[in-house]
Design an enzyme around this catalytic site. Structure first.
Site, short mmCIF file in Angstrom:
data_model
loop_
_atom_site.label_atom_id
_atom_site.label_comp_id
_atom_site.label_asym_id
_atom_site.label_seq_id
_atom_site.Cartn_x
_atom_site.Cartn_y
_atom_site.Cartn_z
N LYS A 83 0.86 -1.18 0.00
CA LYS A 83 0.00 0.00 0.00
C LYS A 83 0.89 1.23 0.00
O LYS A 83 1.76 1.37 0.88
CB LYS A 83 -0.85 -0.04 1.27
CG LYS A 83 -2.21 0.61 1.15
CD LYS A 83 -2.96 0.32 2.46
CE LYS A 83 -4.34 0.87 2.46
NZ LYS A 83 -4.94 0.76 3.80
C1 E4P Z 1 -8.33 1.74 3.93
O1 E4P Z 1 -7.56 0.95 3.43
C2 E4P Z 1 -8.13 2.38 5.23
O2 E4P Z 1 -7.46 1.47 6.06
C3 E4P Z 1 -9.39 2.72 5.97
O3 E4P Z 1 -10.54 2.33 5.24
C4 E4P Z 1 -9.45 4.06 6.54
O4 E4P Z 1 -10.67 4.23 7.22
P1 E4P Z 1 -10.93 5.36 8.32
O5 E4P Z 1 -11.19 6.64 7.60
O6 E4P Z 1 -12.15 4.90 9.05
O7 E4P Z 1 -9.70 5.43 9.18
#
Ligand code: E4P
Length: 218
Positions: A83
């Site tokens: 990522k």
């Molecule tokens: C996506 O890969 C992220 O880990 C995640 O969806 C972020 O979500 P949040 O805005 O609830 O922290």
């Protein structure tokens, strides 16, 4: 529609994986920090539970640093998806890693223009954060609709739209209506998808009537 779970907590992941409904996992540095465990250990554990893509985010912000970290992370298991943030260095690292055959999830996407760049960089997944857009008064699912429409115009784009920052079951339903490829869902919201009061009420009535028959099926 693929279901990923958005957590690094293996106690949450294990039962969801056993349900047969899980296609992958997304983690981020905040979710890993919550576990209090070593990143590489957590990642190895998750990859052993879920055979689908498991997103592991780099912490470096420069191209060389991201590549160095990606090389460590992808050694953990075959299903590790690197990522990277949607920055110039992140997309350059994405292109490089994709050319080496590594899956890449481009994260922190907040505009259709950014999603076009992610597809041009060959990302396996792009992660638009719908909840965080809703939080600032913008229309998160509107962004998903825009990206899906744009990607459909270009069949050569292979990037899958991964709806992230999901805050409610309606986000999941709307992602399906739009035709997003993947939705990554926090465990509690994933479990809540099962719930409907009429299901509970109907089951209770059926079981009560069945008990009156005094029969057993097995
Ligand atoms: C996506 O890969 C992220 O880990 C995640 O969806 C972020 O979500 P949040 O805005 O609830 O922290």
């Amino acid at each position: 529609m693929k279901f990923f779970v958005d957590t690094a907590d293996t106690t949450e992941i294990r039962p969801l994986a056993a349900s047969g409904l899980l296609d992958g996992v997304t983690t981020n540095p905040s979710l890993v920090a919550k576990t209090g465990k070593k990143f590489l250990d957590v990642l190895a554990d998750i990859c052993a539970i879920v055979p689908g893509p498991v997103s592991a985010e780099v912490a470096a912000t420069d191209y060389d640093g991201m590549l160095a970290e990606a090389r460590v992370l992808r050694e953990v298991a075959k299903n590790v998806t690197i990522k990277v943030p949607l920055t110039p260095d992140g997309l350059r690292a994405c292109r490089h890693l994709r050319d080496e055959g590594t899956m890449v999830n481009v994260t922190l996407c907040f505009s259709a223009a950014q999603a076009i760049l992610a597809a041009k960089a060959g990302a396996s997944f792009v992660s638009p954060f719908v909840g965080r857009l809703d939080d600032i008064g913008e229309h998160g699912m509107g962004l998903i609709a825009d990206i899906v429409q744009i990607y459909r115009n270009y069949p050569a784009f292979e990037t899958e739209v991964l709806v992230a920052s999901v805050r409610s079951p309606m986000h999941v339903v709307q992602a399906g209506q739009i035709g997003a490829h993947v939705v990554t869902v926090p465990p509690a919201i994933l479990r809540s998808l099962f719930n409907h009061p009429l299901t509970e009420k109907g089951l209770a009535a059926f079981l009560a009537d069945w008990a009156k028959t005094g029969q057993k099926i097995a």
